[in-house]
Design an enzyme around this catalytic site. Structure first.
Site, PDB file in Angstrom:
ATOM      1  N   SER A   1      42.904  44.408  42.567  1.00 19.66           N
ATOM      2  CA  SER A   1      42.447  43.023  42.694  1.00 19.66           C
ATOM      3  C   SER A   1      41.041  42.883  43.255  1.00 19.66           C
ATOM      4  O   SER A   1      40.470  41.790  43.218  1.00 19.66           O
ATOM      5  CB  SER A   1      43.422  42.238  43.577  1.00 19.66           C
ATOM      6  OG  SER A   1      44.685  42.145  42.954  1.00 19.66           O
TER       7      SER A   1
ATOM      8  N   ASP B   1      50.513  28.328  36.423  1.00 20.51           N
ATOM      9  CA  ASP B   1      50.966  29.644  36.885  1.00 20.51           C
ATOM     10  C   ASP B   1      52.453  29.567  37.214  1.00 20.51           C
ATOM     11  O   ASP B   1      52.847  29.265  38.350  1.00 20.51           O
ATOM     12  CB  ASP B   1      50.172  30.076  38.113  1.00 20.51           C
ATOM     13  CG  ASP B   1      50.551  31.486  38.569  1.00 20.51           C
ATOM     14  OD1 ASP B   1      51.551  32.028  38.073  1.00 20.51           O
ATOM     15  OD2 ASP B   1      49.855  32.037  39.446  1.00 20.51           O
TER      16      ASP B   1
END
Length: 688
Positions: free
Chosen positions: A332, A356
């Site tokens: 990430s 999401d």
């Protein structure tokens, strides 16, 4: 009477004939001698005179003193000192074993000294002298001098010896010197530099000792010595002093370096990993950690087989220069650059909210968030703060791998950053072209849109170095200004009274819009304030921007990540990248803890301590150096790697990444055979 007179006349004639023939023969011989004398004294005078002069005069090289290496505050990291040695000339010794046995009666000579001597003897010229023992004390030198008449062919000499006072600290960046190998000799001859290495036994093998070899070495001096017919020196006719090598002043701060190394080398919980800290406005590398490390002093005169096996067989690979030679998926920590690419390429607006539901569906496959968390409608800012995989999964197919490749490469990903160390790898920043060249099977050469999904979250085929991540973070902190990262800050030569700064100007500037940079930096600040690293940075006296990361080392294929059921080598890598203070960055950091687990709980605390140390108001900050002669989180979901990202079972290496060949001399035991002549003794071959 008549007959007697006749015989007497014949004898007289014969005698006269003999006298004439003998005179002519003697005259002929003298003619030859006179002709030969004419040839030697007149016709070949110049050549023979020169040869006689060469026999009378010997040119003796004087090796220069190797330049010192110091940190930014003047702490010595590598230096050379004068050392006395006992050396044996094989051509003047009938039996080396007997001589060594006799020497052992007056001065200590260890078995390791003997092994090293025989190793050197195997590759030495018959008429050269070979070192038997070094570090001769004054008492030992006096003892040998008193008994030297017993040892023809054995001499006491002086040499320069390299020493690394800091031991294992910063060993990978400093490197080490080792004995000149056949490959080194071939390279020196090819470059026309072999003359400058007469009388020198060692050369830089790794680290800045290798990359700055020509600068550190200096220039060899020469001494013309008149010698007698027996080979003994009579007087010095002419002398050219050697020029010492330049001293290197590094940008490294050893206080920060040792503090960061201590975080990895905690005796209760030692970790493998790497950390690089850079000053964004100058490109100066402030700390360069590769854990575990090794002692470079072991390699100077050839490492013995026990220590070599201990280092080379260690599963933690202490000889691996992790920041530039180790390649990893960066997880990430890649997301801020992917988001900036989306803004710069006009693919997505910062305010656009993406649904999401906890997963992204593509081609009939679901890619879930870490921890299967659900974030609902998510903006770019929130996606970075909470590390929403779904948001970045959705960017992959619409951005395309080539667009992402070209944008990210500007920051230093997928290319050599230019740091002044040998052996830096390019790693893999995937693209369609890369895949075509990486695989031979035509079916595997095709890039599939779904593969970009894993690449967009720093997984998939991504395999990058921590130096690249640190440099990219530094460039981001400097608003797109690419200052080449460098370990050496100044080259100084006190003899020539010259000093040169290694890097003065940026290589280039990435055209980035201020409003786009503001979005990314604000989100990275909130990662430390409200996101995955908020507990770690709570109470900090400064505002830091950063991003945690957790990278898988194998595909879970939808299964849950159970750390207790996995071997340590299969645990996720923990990463962190960031800079501080956020509004005026003084330091940019990237680090990895191999198989450490979550970036938010393992890597981020290390970065916090590095920031705390460097930005502490009580730290004694040295003034800017100029040479004196210079002219000029529990309630939050734990950040895991997504269980559905694609981790290739085998990723082919970048063909441009060649391993830096610096195999040292490795001294193994040899049979105890005696030499009845000056021929080299049998030893085991150098390990390759």
């Amino acid at each position: 009477m008549f007959e007697f007179g006749q015989k007497s006349g014949l004898q007289r004639k014969r005698l006269i004939t003999r006298i004439i023939v003998g005179s002519l023969f003697i005259l002929f011989c003298f003619s030859i001698l006179i002709y030969r004398l004419w040839v030697l004294q007149v016709e070949r005078y110049d050549g023979l005179s020169e040869r006689a002069e060469r026999n009378r005069i010997s040119l003796i090289p004087i090796p220069p003193r190797r330049g010192e290496v110091v940190d930014r505050n003047g702490l010595v990291l590598a230096r050379s000192y004068r050392d006395y040695t006992i050396e044996i000339a094989p051509a003047h010794v009938k039996n080396t074993d007997e001589v060594i046995a006799q020497l052992r009666e007056i001065i200590p000579v260890s078995d390791l000294d003997v092994r090293r001597f025989k190793r050197r003897l195997s590759g030495a010229h018959r008429f050269s002298s070979v070192m038997l023992r070094h570090n001769i004390t004054d008492d030992e030198a006096a003892t040998f001098a008193a008994h030297s008449y017993r040892f023809p062919g054995v001499s006491l000499k002086a040499r320069w010896v390299r020493e690394y006072p800091q031991g294992e600290s910063a060993a990978h960046l400093i490197g080490y010197v080792g004995r000149i190998s056949e490959k080194d000799k071939e390279l020196l001859e090819k470059e026309g530099r072999e003359g400058n290495y007469r009388g020198t036994d060692v050369i830089g093998k790794k680290g800045i000792e290798a990359s700055y070899e020509e600068i550190l070495h200096g220039k060899t001096g020469w001494e013309e010595v008149e010698i007698s017919a027996s080979g003994r020196p009579v007087r010095v006719l002419k002398k050219t002093d050697p020029i010492p090598g330049d001293n290197l002043r590094l940008s490294i701060d050893m206080g920060l370096q040792k503090m960061a190394e201590g975080l990895f080398n905690n005796p209760r919980n030692p970790q493998r990993g790497a950390l690089v800290a850079i000053e964004p406005t100058t490109g100066e590398v402030l700390a360069y950690v590769s854990a575990p490390s090794f002692d470079p002093n072991l390699f100077i005169d050839g490492i013995d087989v026990e220590n070599w096996r201990r280092l080379s067989d260690d599963e933690d690979a202490p000889l691996l220069d992790r920041p530039i030679s180790g390649t990893f998926p960066i997880g990430s920590t890649y997301k801020p650059f992917v988001a900036l690419a989306a803004l710069s390429l006009g693919i997505r607006d910062a305010e656009t909210r993406i649904p999401d539901p906890g997963y992204f569906e593509y081609g009939g496959q679901r890619f879930h968030n870490a921890g299967r968390a659900v974030y609902g409608p998510t903006s770019m800012h929130r996606a970075i703060v909470v590390s929403s995989d779904t948001y970045f999964f959705s960017l992959g197919p619409i951005m395309g791998v080539d667009n992402l490749h070209d944008f990210a490469q500007q920051f230093g990903f997928g290319k050599r950053t230019g740091v002044d160390l040998p052996g830096e790898k390019r790693g893999i920043l995937p693209s369609r072209e890369w895949k075509r060249q990486a695989y031979k099977d035509p079916k595997k050469q095709v890039w599939h849109a779904g593969e970009t999904i894993s690449v967009a979250v720093g997984q998939g085929y991504n395999s990058l170095t921590i130096m690249q991540l640190a440099q990219a973070t530094s460039v981001l902190a400097a608003n797109g200004v690419y200052m080449r990262p460098h370990i050496v800050n100044w080259l100084e030569n006190p003899v020539t009274r010259k000093a040169e700064q290694v890097v003065k100007e940026p290589d280039y500037v990435i055209p980035l819009k201020p409003e786009h940079l503001r979005v990314i930096k604000n989100a990275m600040v909130d990662v430390n304030r409200f996101g995955t690293a908020k507990k770690i940075f709570a109470g900090a006296r400064y505002v830091a921007a950063g991003k945690t990361g957790t990278a898988q080392v194998f595909s879970l294929k939808g299964a849950r990540y159970n750390v207790r059921a996995l071997n340590k080598s299969l645990h996720d890598h923990a990463l962190y990248m960031g800079f501080a203070p956020a509004d005026n960055p003084k330091i940019a950091v990237a680090l990895i803890v191999e198989n450490g687990g979550w970036g938010s709980t393992v890597a981020a605390p290390i970065a916090r301590k590095v920031f705390d140390y460097w930005l502490s108001p009580t730290r004694q900050e040295a003034p800017e150096y100029v040479p004196p002669f210079y002219e000029e989180a529990s309630e939050d979901p734990q950040e895991e790697s997504s269980p559905d990202t694609e981790v290739p079972a085998e990723t082919p290496r970048n063909p441009e990444d060649r391993t830096h060949d610096a195999t040292p001399d490795i001294l193994e035991p040899v049979p105890n055979t005696s030499s009845t002549s000056a021929n080299p003794l049998p030893v085991l071959q150098e390990v390759r």
